[in-house]
Scaffold this motif. Structure first.
Motif, mmCIF file in Angstrom:
data_model
loop_
_atom_site.group_PDB
_atom_site.id
_atom_site.type_symbol
_atom_site.label_atom_id
_atom_site.label_comp_id
_atom_site.label_asym_id
_atom_site.label_seq_id
_atom_site.Cartn_x
_atom_site.Cartn_y
_atom_site.Cartn_z
ATOM 1 N N ASN A 12 -3.749 0.644 6.705
ATOM 2 C CA ASN A 12 -3.854 -0.200 5.514
ATOM 3 C C ASN A 12 -2.616 -1.070 5.340
ATOM 4 N N LEU A 13 -1.457 -0.542 5.660
ATOM 5 C CA LEU A 13 -0.228 -1.341 5.601
ATOM 6 C C LEU A 13 -0.321 -2.519 6.560
ATOM 7 N N ASP A 14 -0.786 -2.264 7.755
ATOM 8 C CA ASP A 14 -0.919 -3.332 8.749
ATOM 9 C C ASP A 14 -1.988 -4.342 8.338
ATOM 10 N N ARG A 15 -3.089 -3.846 7.796
ATOM 11 C CA ARG A 15 -4.195 -4.729 7.395
ATOM 12 C C ARG A 15 -3.786 -5.661 6.267
ATOM 13 N N ALA A 16 -2.972 -5.176 5.347
ATOM 14 C CA ALA A 16 -2.567 -5.977 4.185
ATOM 15 C C ALA A 16 -1.704 -7.169 4.579
ATOM 16 N N THR A 17 -1.138 -7.152 5.761
ATOM 17 C CA THR A 17 -0.272 -8.239 6.215
ATOM 18 C C THR A 17 -1.013 -9.565 6.263
ATOM 19 N N ASP A 18 -2.277 -9.541 6.652
ATOM 20 C CA ASP A 18 -3.033 -10.770 6.863
ATOM 21 C C ASP A 18 -3.914 -11.174 5.687
ATOM 22 N N LEU A 19 -3.855 -10.427 4.609
ATOM 23 C CA LEU A 19 -4.716 -10.712 3.463
ATOM 24 C C LEU A 19 -4.036 -11.651 2.473
ATOM 25 N N GLU A 20 -4.847 -12.321 1.674
ATOM 26 C CA GLU A 20 -4.324 -13.131 0.579
ATOM 27 C C GLU A 20 -3.669 -12.204 -0.440
ATOM 28 N N LEU A 25 -2.394 -6.995 -2.437
ATOM 29 C CA LEU A 25 -1.831 -6.127 -3.472
ATOM 30 C C LEU A 25 -2.810 -5.034 -3.877
ATOM 31 N N SER A 26 -4.084 -5.357 -3.912
ATOM 32 C CA SER A 26 -5.098 -4.356 -4.236
ATOM 33 C C SER A 26 -5.119 -3.245 -3.176
ATOM 34 N N VAL A 27 -5.119 -3.643 -1.911
ATOM 35 C CA VAL A 27 -5.109 -2.666 -0.815
ATOM 36 C C VAL A 27 -3.835 -1.829 -0.881
ATOM 37 N N LEU A 28 -2.710 -2.476 -1.128
ATOM 38 C CA LEU A 28 -1.441 -1.771 -1.152
ATOM 39 C C LEU A 28 -1.342 -0.811 -2.341
ATOM 40 N N LEU A 52 6.562 5.939 5.418
ATOM 41 C CA LEU A 52 5.437 5.074 5.064
ATOM 42 C C LEU A 52 5.542 4.608 3.611
ATOM 43 N N GLU A 53 6.029 5.457 2.739
ATOM 44 C CA GLU A 53 6.222 5.052 1.344
ATOM 45 C C GLU A 53 7.253 3.923 1.257
ATOM 46 N N ASP A 54 8.323 4.042 2.025
ATOM 47 C CA ASP A 54 9.335 2.986 2.060
ATOM 48 C C ASP A 54 8.746 1.685 2.607
ATOM 49 N N ARG A 55 7.955 1.780 3.680
ATOM 50 C CA ARG A 55 7.300 0.587 4.240
ATOM 51 C C ARG A 55 6.344 -0.033 3.232
ATOM 52 N N LEU A 56 5.639 0.811 2.507
ATOM 53 C CA LEU A 56 4.697 0.333 1.500
ATOM 54 C C LEU A 56 5.427 -0.458 0.422
ATOM 55 N N ASP A 57 6.521 0.078 -0.080
ATOM 56 C CA ASP A 57 7.298 -0.636 -1.098
ATOM 57 C C ASP A 57 7.803 -1.971 -0.557
ATOM 58 N N GLN A 58 8.256 -1.959 0.672
ATOM 59 C CA GLN A 58 8.747 -3.193 1.294
ATOM 60 C C GLN A 58 7.612 -4.208 1.454
ATOM 61 N N ARG A 59 6.442 -3.743 1.861
ATOM 62 C CA ARG A 59 5.300 -4.638 2.062
ATOM 63 C C ARG A 59 4.870 -5.259 0.745
ATOM 64 N N ILE A 60 4.887 -4.490 -0.339
ATOM 65 C CA ILE A 60 4.532 -5.035 -1.655
ATOM 66 C C ILE A 60 5.517 -6.132 -2.040
ATOM 67 N N ARG A 61 6.805 -5.889 -1.838
ATOM 68 C CA ARG A 61 7.815 -6.920 -2.139
ATOM 69 C C ARG A 61 7.583 -8.164 -1.284
ATOM 70 N N ARG A 66 6.178 -13.677 -0.861
ATOM 71 C CA ARG A 66 5.404 -14.695 -0.152
ATOM 72 C C ARG A 66 4.673 -15.574 -1.152
ATOM 73 N N ASP A 67 4.104 -14.968 -2.183
ATOM 74 C CA ASP A 67 3.397 -15.726 -3.197
ATOM 75 C C ASP A 67 4.368 -16.598 -3.988
ATOM 76 N N ALA A 68 5.515 -16.064 -4.339
ATOM 77 C CA ALA A 68 6.512 -16.844 -5.084
ATOM 78 C C ALA A 68 6.965 -18.037 -4.257
ATOM 79 N N TYR A 69 7.174 -17.848 -2.988
ATOM 80 C CA TYR A 69 7.619 -18.933 -2.116
ATOM 81 C C TYR A 69 6.521 -19.995 -1.987
ATOM 82 N N ASP A 70 5.278 -19.532 -1.793
ATOM 83 C CA ASP A 70 4.161 -20.455 -1.641
ATOM 84 C C ASP A 70 3.882 -21.241 -2.916
ATOM 85 N N SER A 71 4.225 -20.692 -4.077
ATOM 86 C CA SER A 71 3.927 -21.373 -5.329
ATOM 87 C C SER A 71 5.004 -22.373 -5.734
ATOM 88 N N GLY A 72 6.004 -22.546 -4.907
ATOM 89 C CA GLY A 72 7.032 -23.525 -5.216
ATOM 90 C C GLY A 72 8.340 -22.921 -5.653
#
Length: 85
Positions: A12-20, A25-28, A52-61, A66-72
């Motif tokens: 699930n961590l790997d799958r969330a990488t390519d999602l909008e 965030l829902s998957v995570l 994995l918990e540490d990776r999960l927290d990092q992936r959420i950040r 990514r969204d903040a950067y994409d939004s300007g």
């Protein structure tokens, strides 16, 4: 007790990488709950679960940034870029 395994969490961590953002965030968030449920399982490798918990927290950040950067906001965070305010 959940039927989720650490391997499921890792997938699930790997799958969330390519999602909008919203879907990622829902998957995570679901994965975070699954991981929390595994905290009480006696047959789970605690060190790997913590990694994995540490990776999960990092992936959420990463998704949130990514969204903040994409939004300007990224322009104000990186003022050397052409579209910086």
């Amino acid at each position: 007790m959940t039927d989720t395994t650490l391997e499921d969490v890792e997938r699930n961590l790997d799958r969330a990488t390519d999602l909008e953002e919203e879907e990622a965030l829902s998957v995570l968030r679901t994965t975070r709950q699954d991981l929390a449920d595994l905290d009480t399982a006696a047959d789970v490798d605690e060190e790997r679960r913590q990694e994995l918990e540490d990776r999960l927290d990092q992936r959420i950040r990463q998704v949130e940034e990514r969204d903040a950067y994409d939004s300007g906001l990224g322009a104000s965070m990186n003022p050397d870029e052409d579209d910086a305010p």
